[in-house]
Design a protein around this motif. Structure first.
Motif, PDB file in Angstrom:
ATOM      1  N   ASN A  88      -1.063   4.516  -1.170  1.00  0.00           N
ATOM      2  CA  ASN A  88      -1.970   5.667  -1.205  1.00  0.00           C
ATOM      3  C   ASN A  88      -2.674   5.766   0.152  1.00  0.00           C
ATOM      4  OD1 ASN A  88      -4.564   4.226  -1.240  1.00  0.00           O
ATOM      5  ND2 ASN A  88      -3.964   3.557  -3.285  1.00  0.00           N
ATOM      6  N   PRO A  89      -3.269   6.925   0.458  1.00  0.00           N
ATOM      7  CA  PRO A  89      -3.845   7.110   1.805  1.00  0.00           C
ATOM      8  C   PRO A  89      -4.856   6.049   2.218  1.00  0.00           C
ATOM      9  CG  PRO A  89      -3.645   9.226   0.709  1.00  0.00           C
ATOM     10  CD  PRO A  89      -3.288   8.176  -0.322  1.00  0.00           C
ATOM     11  N   ASP A  90      -5.770   5.639   1.323  1.00  0.00           N
ATOM     12  CA  ASP A  90      -6.775   4.641   1.701  1.00  0.00           C
ATOM     13  C   ASP A  90      -6.138   3.291   2.011  1.00  0.00           C
ATOM     14  OD1 ASP A  90      -8.878   6.431   1.462  1.00  0.00           O
ATOM     15  OD2 ASP A  90      -9.319   5.881  -0.605  1.00  0.00           O
ATOM     16  N   ALA A  91      -5.215   2.854   1.157  1.00  0.00           N
ATOM     17  CA  ALA A  91      -4.545   1.566   1.385  1.00  0.00           C
ATOM     18  C   ALA A  91      -3.731   1.613   2.670  1.00  0.00           C
ATOM     19  CB  ALA A  91      -3.654   1.212   0.198  1.00  0.00           C
TER      20      ALA A  91
ATOM     21  N   ALA B 290      -4.192   3.537   5.315  1.00  0.00           N
ATOM     22  CA  ALA B 290      -5.084   3.571   6.488  1.00  0.00           C
ATOM     23  C   ALA B 290      -5.556   2.166   6.848  1.00  0.00           C
ATOM     24  CB  ALA B 290      -6.284   4.487   6.206  1.00  0.00           C
ATOM     25  N   THR B 291      -5.944   1.396   5.836  1.00  0.00           N
ATOM     26  CA  THR B 291      -6.392   0.024   6.065  1.00  0.00           C
ATOM     27  C   THR B 291      -5.262  -0.833   6.626  1.00  0.00           C
ATOM     28  OG1 THR B 291      -8.001   0.207   4.290  1.00  0.00           O
ATOM     29  CG2 THR B 291      -7.373  -2.011   4.935  1.00  0.00           C
TER      30      THR B 291
ATOM     31  N   GLY C 205       0.813  -1.219   0.000  1.00  0.00           N
ATOM     32  CA  GLY C 205       0.000   0.000   0.000  1.00  0.00           C
ATOM     33  C   GLY C 205       0.845   1.266   0.000  1.00  0.00           C
TER      34      GLY C 205
ATOM     35  N   SER D 187       0.045  12.781   3.630  1.00  0.00           N
ATOM     36  CA  SER D 187      -1.149  12.110   4.162  1.00  0.00           C
ATOM     37  C   SER D 187      -0.766  10.931   5.045  1.00  0.00           C
ATOM     38  CB  SER D 187      -2.052  11.631   3.021  1.00  0.00           C
ATOM     39  OG  SER D 187      -2.725  12.723   2.444  1.00  0.00           O
TER      40      SER D 187
ATOM     41  N   LEU E 107      -1.964  10.224   8.864  1.00  0.00           N
ATOM     42  CA  LEU E 107      -2.490   8.922   9.304  1.00  0.00           C
ATOM     43  C   LEU E 107      -1.691   8.369  10.475  1.00  0.00           C
ATOM     44  CD1 LEU E 107      -3.118   7.220   5.852  1.00  0.00           C
ATOM     45  CD2 LEU E 107      -4.865   7.717   7.577  1.00  0.00           C
TER      46      LEU E 107
END
Length: 170
Positions: free
Chosen positions: A48-51, A53-54, A46, A86, A90
């Protein structure tokens, strides 16, 4: 649930979809999605921010499930075009749940960010915790000696390097 929706969309029985997803690594050779390469090191591609964060959340949850007493280290390396700021935000949010430290890694090639630049951009994004710059080998060796749990993330290249290093030493 997502598995049921995927089964409906793909017009396959749920157990067929489940079996396929369980065997993605073996069937495709793809690795590095929240993969525990060792009992103490998770690797994730991962970036990017979404990946991220997960991945960060999954790692902290796993650490808590394993007793919650270990020292935690995030080993991060990014390419120049990634949103490192980002990631800093996080990390700062996640550190409210559980303290951990971060080591940044020099990434190779013309697109790779130097560890110092990654650290600067994490700080710019809001990371205020412990931060060091190391080689991947130094970070993994020192953390293992300290019996820490480690997350390696931020790049497909970094994930591949970590998997190779870990599998040659375990």
């Amino acid at each position: 649930d997502m598995l049921a929706e995927l089964s409906r969309t793909a017009a396959m029985e749920e157990h067929v979809v489940r079996r396929g997803l369980e065997q993605v690594r073996r069937l495709s050779g793809l690795r590095g999605r929240q993969e525990w390469v060792t009992p103490w090191c998770m690797v994730d591609v991962g970036h990017n921010p979404d990946a991220l964060a997960t991945t960060f959340e999954a790692f902290l949850t796993a650490a808590d499930d394993r007793g919650g007493m270990q020292t935690l280290l995030f080993v991060l390396g990014f390419m120049q075009d990634k949103d490192v700021e980002s990631a800093g935000r996080l990390l700062n949010q996640m550190s409210q749940e559980r303290p951990f430290s971060v080591s940044t890694i020099d990434m190779p090639g013309p697109r790779g960010l130097a560890a110092r630049e990654t650290a600067r951009r994490l700080l710019e994004g809001g990371w205020g915790g412990l931060l060091s710059e190391k080689s991947l080998q130094e970070a993994l060796s020192a953390s293992r000696a300290a019996r820490a749990m480690i997350l390696v993330a931020g790049s497909h290249i970094l994930a591949a390097q970590a998997i190779k290093w870990l599998e040659n030493r375990v």
